[in-house]
Design an enzyme around this catalytic site. Structure first.
Site, short mmCIF file in Angstrom:
data_model
loop_
_atom_site.label_atom_id
_atom_site.label_comp_id
_atom_site.label_asym_id
_atom_site.label_seq_id
_atom_site.Cartn_x
_atom_site.Cartn_y
_atom_site.Cartn_z
N SER A 34 0.85 -1.19 0.00
CA SER A 34 0.00 0.00 0.00
C SER A 34 0.89 1.24 0.00
O SER A 34 1.98 1.24 0.58
CB SER A 34 -0.90 0.02 1.24
OG SER A 34 -1.57 1.26 1.36
N TYR A 50 -2.37 -0.28 10.32
CA TYR A 50 -2.41 -0.58 8.89
C TYR A 50 -1.11 -0.14 8.23
O TYR A 50 -0.53 -0.89 7.43
CB TYR A 50 -3.61 0.13 8.24
CG TYR A 50 -3.80 -0.25 6.78
CD1 TYR A 50 -4.50 -1.40 6.44
CD2 TYR A 50 -3.27 0.54 5.76
CE1 TYR A 50 -4.67 -1.76 5.10
CE2 TYR A 50 -3.43 0.18 4.43
CZ TYR A 50 -4.14 -0.96 4.11
OH TYR A 50 -4.29 -1.31 2.79
#
Length: 283
Positions: A149, A162
């Site tokens: 990501s 995250y």
């Protein structure tokens, strides 16, 4: 050209394969004649996804296998590797794509930290450790694709667990790539998929329709396959709002926080707002 592992008869294992990018990849691979194993949670979700994949596979449902497995469980992933070997043979394409989003802050909640890192980071490590040894031993071309990501690179405020998980996927995949290319006879390459804004169940929230800024999972997979053919390790995807040039400036600013000794996450610090805005405009 198409990567030699992405050819008819090859075997692909895709975690998070019942929806989103994982399902789009499974369908794209099935169209090429690969035999597919999708790994996810929920029998109904897996059944629906399997039907969609089978509809695109030349061999139909016989070419599709499903596994209702939590990727954070290494023993379950190791058993899956044996099951895939028995059903289809050695895995040629491993896509560690499973991911979740749950809210966290730097100081909690602990359960959410453990769950998120268990799936997003340990799931990638578990997938590689379960499947990669046999892939390497097969002495034939293969692919390992790990979904990272941009948040693992620029680490924006909002969900630190995250960010940590995806930063870990980046570091792990870099180390994996180095080890693979320094293993005698190994023809397996590792790649880090870095999606842009993609409209999936993970990002949709309450929205029912795709925002104009977002790519579809299918667009993302098409781009991924093009960049694999080009030999990219870092598959940095744009979207309809953020071009590559803007991603590059944001990433350069993030690493320059260290070089320039700025405050952490200075991009979001009010004292640096003007400097960042000016930096983004320059080439």
């Amino acid at each position: 050209m198409t990567h030699p592992a992405l050819s008819a008869g090859s075997v692909a294992v895709i975690t998070g394969g019942a929806s989103g990018i994982g399902l789009a990849a499974a369908v794209a691979f099935a169209k090429l004649g690969l035999r597919i194993c999708i790994v996810d949670i929920g029998d109904d979700r897996l059944s629906g996804a399997a039907a969609k994949i089978a509809g695109e596979a030349p061999s139909g449902r016989d070419a599709v296998m499903t596994a209702n497995i939590d990727v954070s469980d290494l023993s379950a992933m190791s058993k899956l590797a044996a099951d895939v070997q028995q059903r289809f043979g050695t895995c040629d394409v491993l896509m560690n794509n499973a991911g979740i989003q749950v809210p966290t802050s730097a100081i909690g909640p602990r359960d959410n930290w453990e769950r998120l890192i268990g799936v997003n980071l340990w799931g990638v490590v578990n997938g590689c450790q379960a499947f990669a040894p046999n892939m390497i031993a097969g002495i034939k071309p293969g692919l390992i694709i790990n979904t990272g990501s941009k948040q693992g690179i620029t680490t924006p405020p909002g969900n630190p667990a995250y960010n940590v998980s995806k930063a870990g996927v980046k570091a792990y995949t870099e180390a994996l790539s180095h080890e693979l290319r320094n293993t005698d006879g190994c023809q397996i390459t590792a790649h880090l998929l870095i999606p842009g804004f993609v409209f999936t169940g993970l990002t949709a929230g309450d929205r029912k329709e795709k925002p104009a800024a977002a790519w579809t999972p299918e667009e993302t997979v098409t781009f991924m396959m093009q960049r694999i053919d080009a030999g990219d390790f870092y598959i940095l995807c744009p979207d309809n709002d953020v071009p590559r040039a803007l991603d590059e400036r944001r990433m350069l600013w993030a690493i320059d926080d260290i070089v320039e000794n700025r405050p952490a996450l200075s991009r979001w610090h009010p004292d640096y707002a003007d400097a960042f805005a000016e930096f983004v405009k320059t080439k």
